[in-house]
Design an enzyme around this catalytic site. Structure first.
Site, PDB file in Angstrom:
ATOM      1  N   GLY A   1       0.806  -1.226   0.000  1.00  0.00           N
ATOM      2  CA  GLY A   1       0.000   0.000   0.000  1.00  0.00           C
ATOM      3  C   GLY A   1       0.835   1.269   0.000  1.00  0.00           C
ATOM      4  O   GLY A   1       2.009   1.264  -0.378  1.00  0.00           O
TER       5      GLY A   1
ATOM      6  N   GLU B   1      -2.237  -5.389  -0.921  1.00  0.00           N
ATOM      7  CA  GLU B   1      -1.510  -6.014   0.194  1.00  0.00           C
ATOM      8  C   GLU B   1      -0.837  -4.959   1.065  1.00  0.00           C
ATOM      9  O   GLU B   1       0.384  -4.966   1.235  1.00  0.00           O
ATOM     10  CB  GLU B   1      -0.418  -6.951  -0.354  1.00  0.00           C
ATOM     11  CG  GLU B   1      -0.890  -8.026  -1.295  1.00  0.00           C
ATOM     12  CD  GLU B   1       0.280  -8.733  -2.007  1.00  0.00           C
ATOM     13  OE1 GLU B   1       1.425  -8.253  -1.913  1.00  0.00           O
ATOM     14  OE2 GLU B   1       0.022  -9.750  -2.644  1.00  0.00           O
ATOM     15  N   PRO B   2      -1.573  -4.026   1.646  1.00  0.00           N
ATOM     16  CA  PRO B   2      -0.907  -3.004   2.464  1.00  0.00           C
ATOM     17  C   PRO B   2      -0.413  -3.578   3.784  1.00  0.00           C
ATOM     18  O   PRO B   2      -1.077  -4.409   4.398  1.00  0.00           O
ATOM     19  CB  PRO B   2      -2.018  -1.972   2.712  1.00  0.00           C
ATOM     20  CG  PRO B   2      -3.292  -2.731   2.566  1.00  0.00           C
ATOM     21  CD  PRO B   2      -3.033  -3.870   1.618  1.00  0.00           C
ATOM     22  N   GLY B   3       0.771  -3.147   4.197  1.00  0.00           N
ATOM     23  CA  GLY B   3       1.297  -3.542   5.495  1.00  0.00           C
ATOM     24  C   GLY B   3       1.504  -2.299   6.337  1.00  0.00           C
ATOM     25  O   GLY B   3       0.713  -1.953   7.224  1.00  0.00           O
TER      26      GLY B   3
ATOM     27  N   TYR C   1      17.825   1.521   7.311  1.00  0.00           N
ATOM     28  CA  TYR C   1      17.337   2.326   6.173  1.00  0.00           C
ATOM     29  C   TYR C   1      17.534   3.822   6.394  1.00  0.00           C
ATOM     30  O   TYR C   1      16.875   4.626   5.733  1.00  0.00           O
ATOM     31  CB  TYR C   1      15.838   2.097   5.943  1.00  0.00           C
ATOM     32  CG  TYR C   1      15.383   0.672   5.977  1.00  0.00           C
ATOM     33  CD1 TYR C   1      15.636  -0.195   4.914  1.00  0.00           C
ATOM     34  CD2 TYR C   1      14.676   0.177   7.076  1.00  0.00           C
ATOM     35  CE1 TYR C   1      15.214  -1.512   4.958  1.00  0.00           C
ATOM     36  CE2 TYR C   1      14.241  -1.135   7.124  1.00  0.00           C
ATOM     37  CZ  TYR C   1      14.512  -1.975   6.060  1.00  0.00           C
ATOM     38  OH  TYR C   1      14.088  -3.268   6.107  1.00  0.00           O
TER      39      TYR C   1
ATOM     40  N   CYS D   1      26.762  -2.534  21.117  1.00  0.00           N
ATOM     41  CA  CYS D   1      28.167  -2.182  20.851  1.00  0.00           C
ATOM     42  C   CYS D   1      28.449  -1.964  19.371  1.00  0.00           C
ATOM     43  O   CYS D   1      29.273  -2.663  18.779  1.00  0.00           O
ATOM     44  CB  CYS D   1      29.046  -3.290  21.407  1.00  0.00           C
ATOM     45  SG  CYS D   1      28.674  -3.572  23.130  1.00  0.00           S
TER      46      CYS D   1
ATOM     47  N   TYR E   1       7.133  -2.794  10.877  1.00  0.00           N
ATOM     48  CA  TYR E   1       8.529  -3.189  10.714  1.00  0.00           C
ATOM     49  C   TYR E   1       9.371  -2.795  11.934  1.00  0.00           C
ATOM     50  O   TYR E   1      10.542  -2.465  11.804  1.00  0.00           O
ATOM     51  CB  TYR E   1       9.109  -2.598   9.413  1.00  0.00           C
ATOM     52  CG  TYR E   1       8.291  -2.963   8.186  1.00  0.00           C
ATOM     53  CD1 TYR E   1       8.217  -4.285   7.759  1.00  0.00           C
ATOM     54  CD2 TYR E   1       7.564  -2.004   7.480  1.00  0.00           C
ATOM     55  CE1 TYR E   1       7.461  -4.637   6.651  1.00  0.00           C
ATOM     56  CE2 TYR E   1       6.803  -2.347   6.373  1.00  0.00           C
ATOM     57  CZ  TYR E   1       6.755  -3.659   5.965  1.00  0.00           C
ATOM     58  OH  TYR E   1       5.993  -4.007   4.860  1.00  0.00           O
TER      59      TYR E   1
END
Ligand code: LLP
Length: 429
Positions: free
Chosen positions: A244, A279-281, A322, A350, A379
Site C-alpha cells: 500500500g 496487500e498493504p502492510g 534504512y 556495541c 517493521y
C-alpha cells in the site's frame, strides 16, 4: 518540537497516553523497551482504505510482515482484512489470528516445497509465483497432492518506485517477479503445466511510496499486459497490486492521498473485469504503534550530548538499516517554551550503528525519563531480534482504558532453554 499527530496517542494532564492509558503506567508495570499499539490507530488506518475503496471490488490482504503480532492481526481481521503472507510462519499466524485460508495470499521469491505444500493443503486463496523454476516446483507439488493451485504470476514492470534502494522491488535489476517482456511465455508455461490454475497477475514495486505516480505507471503497464494475455486466452480474473501507500514519518511529510491512489487503480485496471487485491502492510499499522524506552544516561561527549536509552537497534532496526527517521517525544509533556538542544539518541548495543537519531533537537531529558519513538508499529517488533542477548521486546495493545500484554518479554531462562550443550561439553558424572 511538535508531537506529531498520531491517532490514539495524546498528552493528558502532561503525560503521553495511548488512548486512555498512561504510557508511564505501562512502563512501570511492563518495563521498557515495549511496543505500544492502539486499537484506535489500527481502526483509523483501516478506515482510510475502506473509505477510499467504498463501493469498489477490492480485497485488502494485510501484509503480515509489517507486524505479525496475533492481536494486531486479529484486530485487522475483525475489520475485514485478509492476509498476505511470505512464509509458513506467517501463514500459521494468519490462520491462528482468525483469517480464513481463502482470504490468504502467499507471496515471496523463495518459497520452499514444504511451504508450497502447506499452503495448498490449507486451501489458500492464491499463490503468487515469482519465477519459472517456481512454476515447475509448484506444479509438481500440486500434482503430488492431487490439487490445483490457484496462482498469480508476479510481474517485474521495471518501474522505479522512488523509495529507499533497499525496499524498491520493481526495477529490472531487482530479484522480484518475472520480467515484463517474459510474461507471455511464463503464462503459456503455466497453462501447459499440470496442477496450476493461472487466475491472476501480481505486481509490487516497493514500500514507503508517498506519491501515486509510480503506482500509476506500474498499474498502467500491468493493464496493458492483462489485455494482451486475455486476448491470448489466459483466463485472468484477479489483479494483485501489492503493498500500500507509505506513511508520513516526519511532521513535514505530506500525508498520502488515498482517494488519488484509489482513482489511479480505477483509471488503470478498473475496466479489465478483474477483482483487485491490495496487500498493504505499513500503512495499516505504522502510526498505531510506538516504541517506549527509558533513558539510562545523559552522557556529555566531547562534541555531542548522547541520550543513552534502553531500547536498541535489535528492538527497532529501521534507523540503522534504512537511515529511517522516527519522531522522538518525551512521555512527560515538555513545557511549550522548553529550549531545544541537539542530542544523539543511542542504544546500548556495541555498534555505532545503534543510533536512533543524530543531532535531534530535544527538550531537556534526564536519566530515567521515558521517551517514545513514534510511527513504529510497522517493521518494528516484526524485525526485532535478540542481538547482544537482549530479550525480545515486549508488545502491548491498548483498547480504550484497557491494555494487554500481547507479547511478553521472555525470561533469560527461556531464551537459554532453546540451546543445548553437546555431550562432549557437558560435565560427566
Ligand atoms: N506485498 C509484498 C509482496 C511486499 O514485498 C511488501 C513489502 C508488501 C506487500 C507490504 O508493503 P507495504 O504496504 O508495507 O509498503 N522493512 C522495511 C519495509 C520492507 C517492505 C517489504 N515488502 C521498512 O522497515 O521500511
Amino acid at each position: 518540537m511538535t508531537c506529531f499527530p498520531t491517532p490514539g496517542f495524546h498528552y493528558v494532564d502532561g503525560t503521553l497516553h495511548a488512548e486512555g492509558v498512561a504510557l508511564s503506567r505501562i512502563a512501570a508495570e511492563i518495563g521498557t523497551p515495549t511496543y505500544v499499539y492502539t486499537t484506535e490507530g489500527l481502526k483509523a488506518a483501516w478506515r482510510a482504505y475502506a473509505d477510499a475503496f467504498a463501493g469498489r471490488d477490492v480485497d485488502i490482504c494485510y501484509a503480515l510482515k509489517a507486524n505479525s503480532n496475533l492481536a494486531v492481526v486479529r484486530t485487522l481481521a475483525q475489520l475485514g482484512a485478509g492476509g498476505d503472507v511470505v512464509s509458513s510462519g506467517e501463514m500459521h499466524r494468519a490462520l491462528a489470528a482468525g483469517i480464513p485460508a481463502d482470504k490468504i495470499v502467499f507471496s515471496g521469491v523463495g518459497k520452499t516445497r514444504e511451504e508450497l505444500a502447506e499452503a495448498l493443503r490449507a486451501g489458500i486463496h492464491q499463490i503468487n509465483v515469482e519465477s519459472l523454476p517456481e512454476l515447475d516446483m509448484l506444479s509438481s507439488v500440486a500434482v503430488e497432492l492431487g490439487v490445483e493451485a490457484p496462482i498469480a504470476i508476479r510481474i517485474n514492470p521495471d518501474v522505479d518506485a522512488e523509495t529507499h534502494g533497499k525496499i524498491a522491488t520493481g526495477r529490472k535489476e531487482d530479484k522480484f517477479g518475472i520480467d515484463y517482456g517474459h510474461a507471455s511465455a511464463a503464462y503459456a508455461k503455466a497453462m501447459a503445466l499440470p496442477g496450476l490454475n493461472p487466475v491472476g497477475i501480481a505486481v509490487h514495486i516497493g514500500s514507503q511510496l508517498l506519491k501515486t505516480t509510480p503506482f500509476r505507471q506500474a498499474f498502467g503497464k500491468l493493464a496493458g499486459l492483462v489485455r494482451e494475455l486475455q486476448a491470448q486466452g489466459v483466463p485472468l480474473s484477479r489483479i494483485d497490486l501489492g503493498g500500500g501507500l507509505g506513511v508520513p514519518y516526519k511532521p513535514e511529510d505530506a500525508s498520502p492521498d488515498y482517494p488519488a491512489y484509489a482513482q489511479a487503480i480505477t483509471d488503470t485496471v478498473g475496466d479489465l473485469g478483474c477483482r483487485v487485491t491490495l496487500e498493504p502492510g505499513r500503512s495499516l499499522v505504522a502510526a498505531a504503534g510506538l516504541l517506549l524506552v527509558r533513558t539510562i544516561h545523559v552522557k556529555e561527549g566531547l562534541h555531542r550530548r548522547f541520550l543513552v536509552v534502553d531500547g536498541a537497534m535489535n528492538d527497532l532496526i529501521r534507523p540503522a538499516m534504512y537511515e529511517a527517521w522516527h519522531s522522538v517525544v518525551p512521555v512527560a509533556q515538555p513545557a511549550a517554551d522548553a529550549a531545544l538542544d541537539p542530542v544523539d539518541i543511542v542504544g546500548p548495543i556495541c555498534e555505532t550503528g545503534d543510533t536512533f537519531a543524530r543531532q535531534r533537537p530535544m527538550p531537556p531529558v534526564a536519566p530515567d525519563d521515558l521517551l517514545a519513538f513514534l510511527t513504529a508499529g510497522a517493521y518494528g517488533a516484526a524485525m526485532s531480534s535478540t542481538y547482544n542477548s537482549r530479550p525480545l521486546v515486549a508488545e502491548v495493545l491498548v483498547s480504550g482504558a484497557e491494555y494487554a500484554v500481547v507479547r511478553r518479554r521472555p525470561s533469560f531462562q527461556e531464551s537459554l532453554s532453546l540451546e543445548k550443550m553437546p555431550e562432549w561439553l557437558s560435565p560427566r558424572g
